[in-house]
Structure formats: structure tokens, C-alpha cells
Design an enzyme around this catalytic site. Structure first.
Site, PDB file in Angstrom:
ATOM      1  CD  GLU A   1      37.285 -24.101  57.026  1.00  0.00           C
ATOM      2  OE1 GLU A   1      36.929 -22.921  57.162  1.00  0.00           O
ATOM      3  OE2 GLU A   1      36.511 -25.041  56.805  1.00  0.00           O
TER       4      GLU A   1
ATOM      5  CG  ASP B   1      48.471 -22.268  64.143  1.00  0.00           C
ATOM      6  OD1 ASP B   1      48.250 -22.633  62.966  1.00  0.00           O
ATOM      7  OD2 ASP B   1      48.084 -21.182  64.599  1.00  0.00           O
TER       8      ASP B   1
ATOM      9  N   GLY C   1      58.646 -17.667  54.402  1.00  0.00           N
ATOM     10  CA  GLY C   1      57.608 -16.774  54.926  1.00  0.00           C
ATOM     11  C   GLY C   1      58.095 -15.345  55.161  1.00  0.00           C
TER      12      GLY C   1
ATOM     13  CG  ASP D   1      62.343 -16.632  58.204  1.00  0.00           C
ATOM     14  OD1 ASP D   1      61.840 -16.417  59.327  1.00  0.00           O
ATOM     15  OD2 ASP D   1      62.660 -17.771  57.809  1.00  0.00           O
TER      16      ASP D   1
END
Ligand code: IMP
Length: 228
Positions: free
Chosen positions: A45, A74, A164, A166
């Protein structure tokens, strides 16, 4: 800075788009990579409020589980008119009620928020992609590499390439969105001409220069000597 003594690195991601990009960036260096998803590792998580924290959670979990160094990414998409949102919550903005991810829906949501904030003209639609790579070892030691690309948030989305958000992001100095670029163009990662365009390629460039080049017997990176 700790040297990377292993030729095998775990890529701590369950995101197919990121895995494809990281594997293609790291491939030329002769490292053997395996992803956390391929190994069936659970997805931890992401409870952090900074990219660095979430990158560490993912990399450390994979390093601990495998006993090998693990590399995570990330990343996020930030709109200035939204005070940096969605930021670390970029993936969450794409999550539907049934738990599935839908980026057409996510881009629509960002656009709606931009409209509500009055961000109509291009000068108010500035933003960026950020990528923080974390390389963690099983004992908890970690190194971080951050890459950023500034640009304009366009709508409607353009292009089918990449993943995503883009198709909604036009990097500065370019007339096409990331969604309209080949992977090589998006990363600016042509051998011998490594200007590194995308946030991930920029973070990766730092990682490669400091970690991979230091590895004995690494292949030629193609970076000009002394490149900043
Ligand atoms: P996380 O790093 O897994 O928390 O999620 C970051 C989110 O940002 C992903 O779900 C992607 O959709 C988005 N993102 C990150 N990098 C890129 C990129 O290079 N292109 C498009 N979307 C991206």
C-alpha cells in the site's frame, strides 16, 4: 553512495507501462531484471505523501522479499492550476468505483478540474511529470533519483502511444504529446544522443550515471563525458 554489486535487479512495479519503460532503459546495461509482478510479490500500500516515500515503500518491500536490490518508480502528473494535483495521487484519480483503472476517465477528471479552476488558456495549463526512482537494498539502505519534465496539459487527449496520462501532456519545446511519440522519442534515449526527455528517462539518466557506470564491466552508456 553504495555501489551496486549485483547484476540482477528486481523492478518493483506492477504497472505494465512502467515496467516496459524501465526494462527498456536498463536493458542495454546488461542487467538481469525481474519484476515484482512476475515474482508474484504483493503490491504494498502506498501510504506516503511524497514520491520518495512511496518509491521507498515499493522498492524496500521487493528487496526484502527477494534479498536483491530493487528499483521502483513513483511518479505523478502535476497541474499548476490545481496546486500540484493529482501529484502523488495520480494513479488514484484513474481508479473507478470497481477498482479498475481508466485513464480516459482520469484525463476527463483533470480537465474538469482545470475548467473549474478557470485554466483555459495554455499559459494557465502548465504542469509536469515527475518520476522518483528508488534503489533499495534488503537491509533498508536506499538511493533516490528524481527526474522532471515541464509541459502543457492539453485537451482533448492526442495520440495512442505510451500509457496513463501521456496523451494529455505536451512537453515543452515539442508540438506533439507523449501519446503521439514513439517510446524512443518520449525518452530521448537514442544511443549516443542521450538528452533524456521524459521524467523517467531523466531520473534514469542520473541512476545510470551514478550507479551503472560505476559497475565494473558495464557497457558504454553513450553519455558524453562530464554531461550534467
Ligand atoms: P504510481 O507511481 O504507481 O503511484 O502511479 C503514477 C501514475 O502516474 C500512474 O498510474 C500513471 O498513470 C501516471 N504516470 C506516471 N508516469 C507516466 C508516464 O510516463 N506517462 C503517463 N502517465 C504516467
Amino acid at each position: 553512495m553504495r555501489r551496486l554489486e549485483s547484476k540482477k535487479i528486481i523492478v518493483a512495479t506492477h504497472n505494465a507501462g512502467k515496467l516496459r519503460e524501465i526494462a527498456s532503459l536498463i536493458g542495454p546495461y546488461g542487467f538481469e531484471t525481474q519484476s515484482a509482478a512476475e515474482l508474484g510479490l504483493p503490491e504494498p500500500e502506498e501510504t506516503g505523501t511524497r514520491y520518495e516515500e512511496n518509491a521507498y515503500i515499493k522498492a524496500y518491500a521487493a528487496a526484502q522479499a527477494t534479498g536483491l536490490p530493487a528499483l521502483s518508480d513513483d511518479s505523478g502528473f502535476e497541474a499548476d492550476a490545481l496546486d500540484g494535483a493529482p501529484g502523488v495521487y495520480t494513479a488514484d484519480w484513474a481508479t473507478r468505483a470497481d477498482g479498475s483503472r481508466d485513464f480516459t476517465y482520469a484525463m476527463e477528471k483533470v480537465e474538469k478540474a482545470l475548467q473549474d479552476a478557470g485554466a483555459i488558456s495554455a499559459d494557465k495549463r502548465t504542469g509536469r511529470f515527475v518520476s522518483v526512482l528508488c534503489l533499495a537494498w534488503p537491509d533498508g539502505y536506499a538511493e533516490y533519483f528524481r527526474g522532471v519534465i515541464e509541459g502543457t496539459l492539453v485537451y482533448p487527449p492526442r495520440g495512442q502511444d505510451g500509457f496513463g496520462y501521456d496523451p494529455m501532456f505536451q512537453p515543452e519545446g515539442e508540438s506533439r504529446t507523449f501519446g503521439e511519440m514513439t517510446a524512443e522519442e518520449k525518452h530521448g534515449w537514442k544511443r549516443g544522443d542521450k538528452t533524456a526527455l521524459s521524467h523517467r528517462a531523466r531520473a534514469f539518466k542520473l541512476f545510470a550515471e551514478t550507479m551503472l557506470e560505476a559497475f565494473p564491466g558495464t557497457v558504454d552508456t553513450g553519455f558524453p563525458a562530464g554531461n550534467a
